[in-house]
Design an enzyme around this catalytic site. Structure first.
Site, PDB file in Angstrom:
ATOM      1  N   LEU A 110     -84.658  77.157 -17.422  1.00 23.38           N
ATOM      2  CA  LEU A 110     -86.195  76.742 -16.825  1.00 23.38           C
ATOM      3  C   LEU A 110     -85.895  76.337 -15.736  1.00 23.38           C
ATOM      4  O   LEU A 110     -84.949  75.115 -14.652  1.00 23.38           O
ATOM      5  CB  LEU A 110     -86.666  75.068 -17.640  1.00 23.38           C
ATOM      6  CG  LEU A 110     -87.942  74.877 -16.547  1.00 23.38           C
ATOM      7  CD1 LEU A 110     -89.195  75.497 -17.243  1.00 23.38           C
ATOM      8  CD2 LEU A 110     -88.516  73.112 -17.546  1.00 23.38           C
ATOM      9  N   ILE A 141     -81.271  73.330 -17.093  1.00 26.31           N
ATOM     10  CA  ILE A 141     -82.075  73.155 -15.639  1.00 26.31           C
ATOM     11  C   ILE A 141     -81.841  74.259 -14.818  1.00 26.31           C
ATOM     12  O   ILE A 141     -80.353  73.968 -14.006  1.00 26.31           O
ATOM     13  CB  ILE A 141     -83.066  72.117 -15.675  1.00 26.31           C
ATOM     14  CG1 ILE A 141     -82.540  70.637 -16.383  1.00 26.31           C
ATOM     15  CG2 ILE A 141     -83.752  71.741 -13.792  1.00 26.31           C
ATOM     16  CD1 ILE A 141     -83.824  71.764 -17.590  1.00 26.31           C
ATOM     17  N   LYS A 142     -82.586  75.191 -14.037  1.00 27.27           N
ATOM     18  CA  LYS A 142     -82.207  75.935 -12.847  1.00 27.27           C
ATOM     19  C   LYS A 142     -82.410  75.317 -11.268  1.00 27.27           C
ATOM     20  O   LYS A 142     -83.518  74.995 -11.104  1.00 27.27           O
ATOM     21  CB  LYS A 142     -82.844  77.194 -13.083  1.00 27.27           C
ATOM     22  CG  LYS A 142     -83.076  77.699 -13.815  1.00 27.27           C
ATOM     23  CD  LYS A 142     -82.949  79.070 -13.709  1.00 27.27           C
ATOM     24  CE  LYS A 142     -82.613  80.375 -13.207  1.00 27.27           C
ATOM     25  NZ  LYS A 142     -83.513  81.794 -13.362  1.00 27.27           N
ATOM     26  N   ILE A 143     -80.825  74.683 -10.646  1.00 26.92           N
ATOM     27  CA  ILE A 143     -80.853  74.921  -9.154  1.00 26.92           C
ATOM     28  C   ILE A 143     -80.821  75.484  -8.306  1.00 26.92           C
ATOM     29  O   ILE A 143     -79.140  75.757  -8.551  1.00 26.92           O
ATOM     30  CB  ILE A 143     -80.484  73.271  -9.453  1.00 26.92           C
ATOM     31  CG1 ILE A 143     -81.101  72.502  -9.705  1.00 26.92           C
ATOM     32  CG2 ILE A 143     -80.293  72.687  -7.755  1.00 26.92           C
ATOM     33  CD1 ILE A 143     -79.984  70.676 -10.532  1.00 26.92           C
TER      34      ILE A 143
END
EC number: 2.2.1.2
Length: 374
Positions: A110, A141-143
């Protein structure tokens, strides 16, 4: 019939689907892909969510409920609730895979709001908010791997949150990403966090590199330049994989591994072929090695299932081959560093544009929901 996807999986590639919708999760389609097509992970992005909401009516009930709970529900509120719900549903479907692989696969990614790509502090805060909201252990978690994203990656890892580093192009930036991951793990260990609970992937984008470089090669127009078309993305990935092997063979990594740390696996992203002249499974067949991830759009997954070829490990020991391509690229007049800078900048812009499209889509859906309420 040959099970080509099984052969790919047995060659060490984790097959992930680059798509997510309530249609996939609620009709059993995603569960079928897990059972029948060896899919062991899912990635998402704003474009995927916007498309899902435009094409399906499965979101109406949730939006109606949000408005019923508060007339002050904003577009941001709705996006937060809808996307985290989709990711949670997918995470439930993949929970069995997560358990079977001891947390390595069975992951759903996400993305942090891409408008925060150059804001370290807000990226950190939003990553934690998304992680806490989904509240499932098998989520990434996409960064983005922007300059400002690097400290956000380290800080998020230090908090014990698993991260999918996205929007990654150059090998030099990839080395910085691995360094940020290791630094985050070192901080997590100092904070008393069990390192074995933290996972990460680094999403190296593939097809976009060839699209940008091929355009420049066509502009140069010489026979030497044209002969290089369709080779840069694979070469870049070959060098990235060599950098991965080097970093995770270091003494620094050995110390972290002794504390239970997991390798940050390379993930090949943007693997749908954009040039119809190239084989439609090229960015799968040429990127096989033990311990890598390939996230594919549904069309690429179907193509590989139908006629993909597994020739064994096509990456290990190919760094010299990749470097030769990049050297020749420079000789014909293509500036690799400029290509990577342009791709990162345009990548952020494309993500922001996709986010704006998602905002418009949700705004329309909320307007329709308010109309239904009278």
């Amino acid at each position: 019939m040959t099970d080509r996807l099984q052969a790919l999986s047995e060659a060490g590639v984790s097959i992930w689907l680059d798509d997510l919708s309530r249609e996939l999760t609620e009709t059993g389609k995603l569960a079928s892909l897990v059972v029948d097509d060896h899919v062991v992970g899912v990635t998402s992005n704003p474009t995927i969510f916007a498309s899902a909401m435009k094409e399906g009516e499965r979101y109406e009930g949730q939006l109606d409920a949000l408005l019923a709970s508060s007339d002050q529900t904003t577009v941001a509120d709705a996006i937060f609730e809808v996307t985290t719900t989709d990711v949670r549903q997918a995470a439930h479907i993949l929970r069995g895979v997560w358990g079977e692989t001891l947390g390595t696969d069975g992951r759903v990614s996400l993305e942090v709001d891409p408008t925060l790509a150059y804001d370290t502090d807000e990226t950190i805060a939003t990553a934690k908010k998304l992680w806490d909201k989904v509240a499932e252990p098998n989520v990434f978690i996409k960064i983005p791997a922007t300059r400002e994203g690097l400290p956000a990656i380290a800080a998020t890892i230090a908090d014990g949150i698993s991260v999918n580093v996205t929007l990654l192009f150059s090998v030099d930036r990839y080395r910085e990403v691995m360094d940020a991951y290791a630094y985050g793990l070192e901080q997590a260990a100092a904070n008393g966090i069990d390192l074995s609970t933290i996972q990460s992937v680094a999403s190296v984008f593939v097809s976009r590199i060839d699209s940008e470089v091929d355009k420049r090669l066509d502009d140069i127009g010489t026979s030497e330049a044209v002969a290089l078309k369709g080779k840069t993305a694979i070469a870049n990935s070959q060098l990235a994989y060599a950098a991965y092997e080097e970093f995770f063979s270091s003494e620094r990594w050995a110390a972290l591994e002794a504390k239970g740390a997991n390798r940050q696996r390379p993930l090949w992203a943007s693997t749908g072929v954009k040039n119809p002249e190239y084989p439609d499974t090229m960015y799968v067949t040429e990127l096989v090695a033990p311990g890598v991830v390939n996230t594919m759009p549904g069309s690429t997954l179907a193509a590989f299932k139908d006629h993909g070829e597994v020739r064994g490990d096509t990456l290990t020991g190919t760094a010299d081959e990749g470097q030769k391509v990049l050297t020749t690229l420079a000789e014909v007049g293509v500036d690799y560093d400029d290509v990577m800078a342009v791709l990162e900048s345009e990548g952020v812009e494309k993500f922001e544009s996709s986010w704006a499209d998602l905002v418009r889509t949700v705004q329309d859906q909320l307007t329709a929901a308010r109309t239904r309420r009278g």
